[in-house]
Structures are given as structure tokens and as C-alpha cells.
Design a protein around this motif. Structure first.
Motif, short mmCIF file in Angstrom:
data_model
loop_
_atom_site.label_atom_id
_atom_site.label_comp_id
_atom_site.label_asym_id
_atom_site.label_seq_id
_atom_site.Cartn_x
_atom_site.Cartn_y
_atom_site.Cartn_z
N ARG A 36 33.72 60.30 24.71
CA ARG A 36 32.48 59.74 25.25
C ARG A 36 32.63 59.31 26.71
O ARG A 36 31.98 58.35 27.13
CB ARG A 36 32.00 58.54 24.45
CG ARG A 36 31.69 58.84 23.02
CD ARG A 36 30.42 59.63 22.88
NE ARG A 36 30.09 59.79 21.48
CZ ARG A 36 30.52 60.79 20.71
NH1 ARG A 36 31.30 61.73 21.22
NH2 ARG A 36 30.17 60.87 19.46
N VAL A 37 33.52 59.92 27.45
CA VAL A 37 33.62 59.58 28.86
C VAL A 37 33.36 60.83 29.70
O VAL A 37 33.61 61.94 29.28
CB VAL A 37 35.00 59.01 29.24
CG1 VAL A 37 35.27 57.74 28.51
CG2 VAL A 37 36.10 60.02 29.01
N ILE A 38 32.80 60.59 30.86
CA ILE A 38 32.58 61.67 31.82
C ILE A 38 33.58 61.48 32.94
O ILE A 38 33.68 60.40 33.52
CB ILE A 38 31.13 61.62 32.37
CG1 ILE A 38 30.19 62.27 31.38
CG2 ILE A 38 31.05 62.32 33.68
CD1 ILE A 38 30.24 63.77 31.34
N ASN A 39 34.30 62.53 33.24
CA ASN A 39 35.29 62.48 34.29
C ASN A 39 34.69 63.04 35.58
O ASN A 39 34.55 64.24 35.74
CB ASN A 39 36.51 63.29 33.85
CG ASN A 39 37.51 63.44 34.95
OD1 ASN A 39 37.49 62.70 35.91
ND2 ASN A 39 38.39 64.41 34.79
N MET A 40 34.33 62.13 36.48
CA MET A 40 33.71 62.57 37.72
C MET A 40 34.70 63.29 38.63
O MET A 40 34.31 63.95 39.57
CB MET A 40 33.12 61.38 38.49
CG MET A 40 31.98 60.70 37.78
SD MET A 40 30.58 61.77 37.50
CE MET A 40 29.58 61.40 38.92
N ALA A 41 35.99 63.12 38.37
CA ALA A 41 37.00 63.79 39.19
C ALA A 41 37.29 65.19 38.67
O ALA A 41 38.19 65.86 39.14
CB ALA A 41 38.27 62.97 39.23
#
Lengths: 303, 379
Positions: A36-41
Motif C-alpha cells: 500500500r505504498v507508492i514509491n515516487m522514486a
């Protein structure tokens, strides 16, 4: 060039963009579904892959360069992803918006690092000879229809990677754990699955695939510090459309986004195609708020 | 306690109001510019800090406000029958119909106030209605920022393209750039910021404001209690957009230019860092954070321009992982309890429980993590 050839060319473009988006979005979708996390990198992993393959071409002998570059891009980006997961993302568990912001910070720092090391203009990678040409239809309805080998290779690679990831998830022990954690993290944990390890593996796998995408992107366009930024927003839209961590959904969504952009560009400019795409996505979630393939569950807070 | 806050805010206002007396013209123009930006930060505090809606596209509303005003100012420079310079260069040769109403100052002001707010409200309503939120909404707003800035750049004939709009005429009877107007602009900015601040503080204290916090901490519980959270979320997002648009218009007056470089993806996320540094829940923190971050940016980017992105990246990581409550949190954590402790001898002391804006945790590991962070916050 005939109208048919133009149409077919645009269709081919769409499939080609879709395959890059698929490679870029696969890792995002997997780790989003799982953690449930979005990795902007994530976009910067494309960049890392691109620069790593550039360096490999510089250092390795010409014959081996191609294969080594792909491997270096995958392994390098995966190692980077693993580090990111261990150092940062793990600490922010259960705070998705904060993860998003912290990884955005990583993304900015990586972009600036690339700019300082390699310069802002970007570096060129020349494709090996056997990828340089293109296949052109000479006569008939499709006269002038042009298929560059590089793009065909990218499509093949995307299919290969998708197949590999599918096999990994469906046919291996670790893949079984991945599915278990995806369905019910607490239950899997209670049954002795090392969820931390599963998270780490999936995250590293996703960033590795993104590195691979960056490596082949280098054949099409120069590697710049902002190469990730130009693909990542579309990759996010693919994740929204695809649904939580579903491979098939991600595939379909990448195809939809790629073909939609290519199709819209026949009628209007690139920038208007962007606006139309965004309106399409907002329209789409009116009908299917959790993507093409929603993970069904009874829990209200899920997703 | 409450009185203490009011006194502190009035003191700060006094210090700011006297700024023209002790700052140089250059410093004053910087301060004015940053104060204009802090109006936007107030909006973000309400939407992100209090309601838990993270917008990565606030630059769009900022830009809309700026562009609407810039269009008016651009037209004010023209004689009869003339068209803006960039339209000549790009060979457009006529004024598009949708530029024409911006001859009227009142119309321009109305669009600044209404259009971004309505757009934001509609977007938020469409998305939240289907219970799509959190990370999804952040990504959608980011896509909006990308689409908006590429659209502005590509439609050079109508928008001035990459260079944006600059070289303005008189603003509502004042010539921009002369000393009197500079001072007036500073007062104007302060005169907008102070009521905006007071309004925000009042609003967050009402039933409406309490519901916003409730939605952040447990949206489904709010639903079970019989409220529909969607209109509240849409309303606060629209309000945030209104603040952003006003800030954009004021900033354009200060800067004399508005361009896509101020509305895209990176500037939009920069706005988040102001509030993150200031402390996402605190209004005073938002203003303070905006001032501090932009001052740092000014210093860093004039000394070593290439370092700024780097610094911003590191700042994001550090603030989010180590100081999630920012400067405002420190203020409340150290300064206020001290003052409060003194006051407590005379009155009863209420402990304000506050939590960070994320959904309630599920499961053992998350629960543990949250417990830990709660202990830290309450400590």
C-alpha cells in the motif's frame, strides 16, 4: 505513406509505449498491492538503469556490452530498491502519504546527483548493430509502415518480463508467500511467513524491472536526469487503472494508456492528449473506483 | 491558553506590520512575496494537515489565479486595437474571445476567486464520491499539474508558452514596480493574509473543522455516525484551491511574471514541503514554514543553485521521518507548554490530543508502529 500505414504506425507506437509503461508500472503495481505504498522514486530507477547501462557500455567489451548492460541495470536498480526499502520505506509503514513524500525526496536527490555526475544534457547509448535497423513494408495497403527493431525488442522484453514475474508469483515458494501476504498480511504473518522479506523481495524486483526498462529506453532516447519523470506519471495512472497489484490489470491498463495516448495524438497534440488521458482516468474511476480488476474483500478499510 | 495564542498571533502580526520600518526595499519585497505564498500554505494546512487530503497539484490553482490576473494586467498595457506582444510574435494576430472579458478588472477578480475553487470542488467531488482517496488522489492531482503545465507550454499562442506572461500594465490604477506601489503591495498582502489566517483558525475551531479532523482520523467512523464525508472533503479542497489562487494572484503582482515553471509538478510538491517543515497541522507553522523554506531557497540557490534540489530532497526525507510535526509541532511541544505551564497556575489546563493524519492502522505490526509514534507525539 498511406492512411493505413499511418494508422498501423500509430497503433504500433501505442503498443511500444504500452510495453515501456508496463515495465515501468509493474514494480509500482506490485509493491502498491502488497504494501500500500507508492514509491515516487520509482522513475529514478529507470534513470539509474539507464546510466548503469551507459557505464557498462563504456567499460565492457563491445560484444558482451549488450547483455551485461541489461544485467547491470537490473541488478543495480534492484539493489538500490532493496536499500531504499530497508532504510526508508520500512520505517514509514502504515503512513502511505508520508512514504510518498519521503520517496519524493529521494527522487529529487537522485535527480540532482545524476545532474552533478553526468551533466544535465544526457548521455547517448548506441544500440548494437543488429538492433539498429528497422523493418519496412514496401508495397500494398501498408506501404511505408515502419517497425524499428529496437521497439520490437522492447515489446518482446516486456512480454518476457511479464511472463517471468507471473511464473515467479504463481510457481515458486516465495511467490506463494507473496500471494499469501497480498491476500491477508496478518494471517500470513501468523502462519510464519516472513512478511518483511516478502516486501523486500517484491520491492527490489519491481525496481529491478524498472531499471531494465531504463536500460532499453536508453536505445530510444538519451538518458537524462529527468528521464524517469517523463514516464512515471503515466505509470502511476496505469497503477490507478489497473487495480491493486493485479498483473493482468496492470497489463491491460498499460495497453489502454499507451493506445489511448497514441490514438488521441492522431487527432490532437501531445499536450491535449495528456489532458484527455487524465479526464479519461477520472471518468473511468467513476465506474470502477478500484481499477479494472479490484481485489475483492469484505474489509472496508482495505485499499 | 487560547488567549496566549491570540496574543502571540497579534504580536507576530505587529512585527510583520512594522517590517517596512526595519527592512530594506529588497528584503521587504522578498518578505511580501513569501507572505503571499503562505496564504497557499494555510490552505494546504486545512486540506492536508487537518483533513488528510494530500494534493500534489496545488500549483495548478496557484497558476490559475496568477494567470487570470496576469491576463488582465497584460491587457491593461495595450492601447485600442493592440494585442499582447507574444500573440504577435507567434503570429496569432487577434485576441481570442476568451481573453476579452479580462479587460474588466471585476471579471478578473471574480474568476480568480471562483474558477479554481469550483474546479477543485468538482474534481474532489468526482474522485471522493467513489471513495477513491489517499494515495490515488495525490497521484491524480499530480497528473493534473503535469497536464496543466504541458498545456500552458504547448499553447504558446494563447498562454505565452514557456516564458509565461510578463511585462504588465497598471494594476487597478497603480503602476507596479514604483516604490509606493511596492509598499502598498506589501500592505495588501498582509491585509489578505491576516484575515485569511483568522478565518482559517475560526473555521478549524467550528463543528465543520472538527469534522475535518474526524474524517482524517477515521473516515468510515464518520460515515457510521451518519455524516457523508464527501461534501466536507470537496468543500475544504475547494477552499484550499481558493487560497492557492489568491496567493497566485498576489505572487504575480509581486513577481511581475507568471510562468509554467511556477505551476508544474516540482513547484507543486515544493508547496508541500513548506507546510511539512512548518508542521502540517498548525496554521502558524504553515506561515513560518513558508518563510523559512523560501528564505533558505533564496540563500541556497543564490550561493549554489545546483544544491537546492538536493537540499529539498533531503529536507523531505528528514522532516517526514524524524520531525513529522515540523516547526509548528516543536512550537507547541516546547514553547507553548512552557507558557501554558505558567498560565496553568491560574486556570485549568486542557491537554490537546492530536494525531498525525493517517488512517487508523490495521494489524499487529502497524498497530505497534502507530503506538510507538503516538507515544512520541504525546511525549
Amino acid at each position: 505513406m498511406t492512411d493505413y500505414a499511418l494508422l498501423a504506425g500509430q497503433l504500433f507506437n501505442g503498443v511500444s509505449v504500452a510495453s515501456i509503461l508496463l515495465l515501468a508500472a509493474l514494480g509500482l503495481a506490485l509493491s502498491f498491492g502488497l504494501m500500500r505504498v507508492i514509491n515516487m522514486a520509482h522513475g529514478e530507477m529507470l534513470m539509474v538503469g539507464g546510466y548503469l547501462s551507459f557505464l557498462t557500455y563504456r567499460l565492457a567489451p563491445a560484444r558482451l556490452g549488450f547483455g551485461l548492460a541489461l544485467i547491470a541495470a537490473f541488478v543495480g536498480a534492484a539493489a538500490f530498491g532493496a536499500l531504499l526499502e530497508l532504510v526508508l520505506i520500512r520505517r514509514l509503514y502504515g503512513r502511505p502519504l508520508d512514504t510518498l513524500l519521503a520517496t519524493w525526496g529521494v527522487s529529487l536527490a537522485l535527480q540532482q546527483a545524476a545532474r552533478s555526475i553526468f551533466g544535465a544534457i544526457g548521455v547517448e547509448v548506441t544500440a548494437p548493430k543488429w538492433l539498429a535497423g528497422s523493418f519496412t513494408v514496401k508495397g500494398g495497403l501498408m506501404a511505408g509502415f515502419n517497425l524499428p527493431y529496437v521497439r520490437l525488442f522492447i515489446i518482446a522484453l516486456a512480454v518476457f518480463v511479464l511472463g517471468g514475474v507471473w511464473l515467479f508469483i504463481q510457481r515458486t515458494r516465495l511467490g506463494l508467500y507473496v500471494r499469501a501476504v497480498h491476500q491477508d498480511r496478518e494471517m500470513a504473518e501468523a502462519l510464519g511467513v516472513n512478511t518483511g522479506l516478502v516486501d523486500l523481495v517484491i520491492f527490489a524486483l519491481g525496481t529491478g524491472v524498472a531499471g531494465l526498462a531504463g536500460s532499453v529506453l536508453a536505445f530510444i532516447a538519451p538518458v537524462t536526469p529527468t528521464v524517469g519523470q517523463s514516464y512515471i506519471v503515466y505509470a502511476f495512472l496505469v497503477v490507478i487503472l489497473g487495480g491493486l497489484g493485479s498483473l493482468l490489470g496492470t497489463l491491460l491498463a498499460a495497453a489502454v494508456v499507451g493506445l489511448f495516448s497514441a490514438g488521441a495524438q492522431i487527432f490532437t497534440s501531445v499536450s491535449f492528449a495528456d489532458v484527455l488521458l487524465l479526464m479519461f482516468v477520472i471518468g473511468f474511476i467513476q465506474f470502477r473506483p478500484s481499477g479494472i480488476f479490484a481485489a475483492r474483500g469484505r474489509a472496508l478499510e482495505e485499499g | 491558553m487560547r488567549n496566549f495564542r491570540v496574543v502571540a498571533c497579534l504580536l507576530a502580526l505587529g512585527v510583520l506590520a512594522l517590517a517596512p520600518a526595519y527592512l530594506s526595499a529588497y528584503e521587504l519585497s522578498l518578505l511580501g512575496r513569501f507572505l503571499a505564498l503562505s496564504i497557499l500554505a494555510l490552505g494546504l494546512t486545512m486540506t492536508w494537515g487537518r483533513t488528510g487530503i494530500l494534493s500534489l497539484g496545488q500549483g495548478v490553482f496557484f497558476g490559475l489565479g496568477g494567470y487570470f490576473l496576469a491576463m488582465h494586467l497584460k491587457l491593461m498595457r495595450l492601447g485600442a486595437g493592440e494585442i499582447p506582444d507574444f500573440m504577435e510574435w507567434t503570429g496569432l494576430g487577434y485576441l481570442p474571445w476568451w481573453w476579452k472579458p479580462f479587460y474588466s478588472g471585476a471579471f478578473s477578480l471574480a474568476t480568480i476567486i471562483l474558477v479554481p475553487a469550483l474546479l477543485a470542488g468538482a474534481l474532489a467531488w468526482l474522485v471522493f464520491r467513489r471513495r477513491v482517496g489517499g494515495v490515488y488522489f495525490a497521484i491524480i492531482t499530480q497528473a493534473l499539474a503535469l497536464a496543466f503545465s504541458t498545456l500552458l507550454i504547448s499553447q504558446q499562442k494563447y498562454t505565452g508558452g514557456f516564458n509565461g506572461l510578463t511585462d504588465f500594465g497598471d494594476a487597478f490604477g497603480f503602476t507596479l514596480g514604483d516604490n509606493g506601489a511596492q509598499l502598498g503591495l506589501y500592505w495588501l498582502t498582509l491585509g489578505v493574509l491576516a484575515p485569511a489566517f483568522a478565518f482559517s483558525a475560526w473555521l478549524l475551531d467550528t463543528h465543520f473543522g472538527k469534522l475535518l479532523c474526524a474524517i482524517r482520523d477515521g473516515e468510515n467512523r464518520v460515515r457510521f455516525l451518519g455524516y457523508d464525508p464527501v461534501p466536507y472533503k470537496a468543500a475544504v479542497f475547494a477552499l484550499g484551491a481558493l487560497f492557492a489562487a489568491v496567493a497566485g494572484a498576489l505572487f504575480t503582482l509581486h513577481d511581475g511574471v507568471i510562468s509554467p515553471a511556477m505551476v508544474g509538478v516540482v513547484p507543486s510538491i515544493e508547496m508541500i514541503i513548506w507546510v511539512a517543515v512548518g508542521g502540517r497541522e498548525s496554521l502558524a507553522g504553515a506561515v513560518l514554514g513558508t518563510l523559512v523554506v523560501n528564505l533558505c531557497k533564496d540563500w541556497v540557490s543564490s550561493a549554489m543553485p545546483e544544491l537546492w534540489l538536493f537540499a529539498m530532497g533531503v529536507l523531505f526525507i528528514v522532516v517526514v521521518t524524524i520531525f513529522p510535526r515540523g516547526l509548528g509541532g516543536m512550537l507547541e511541544g516546547w514553547l507553548l507548554p512552557g507558557a501554558e505551564g505558567l498560565l496553568a497556575r491560574f486556570g485549568d489546563r486542557k491537554k490537546r490530543a492530536s494525531r498525525l493524519g493517517e488512517a487508523p492502522p490495521r494489524g499487529s505490526q502497524r498497530a505497534e508502529m502507530m503506538k510507538k509514534s503516538e507515544v512520541q507525539q504525546n511525549a
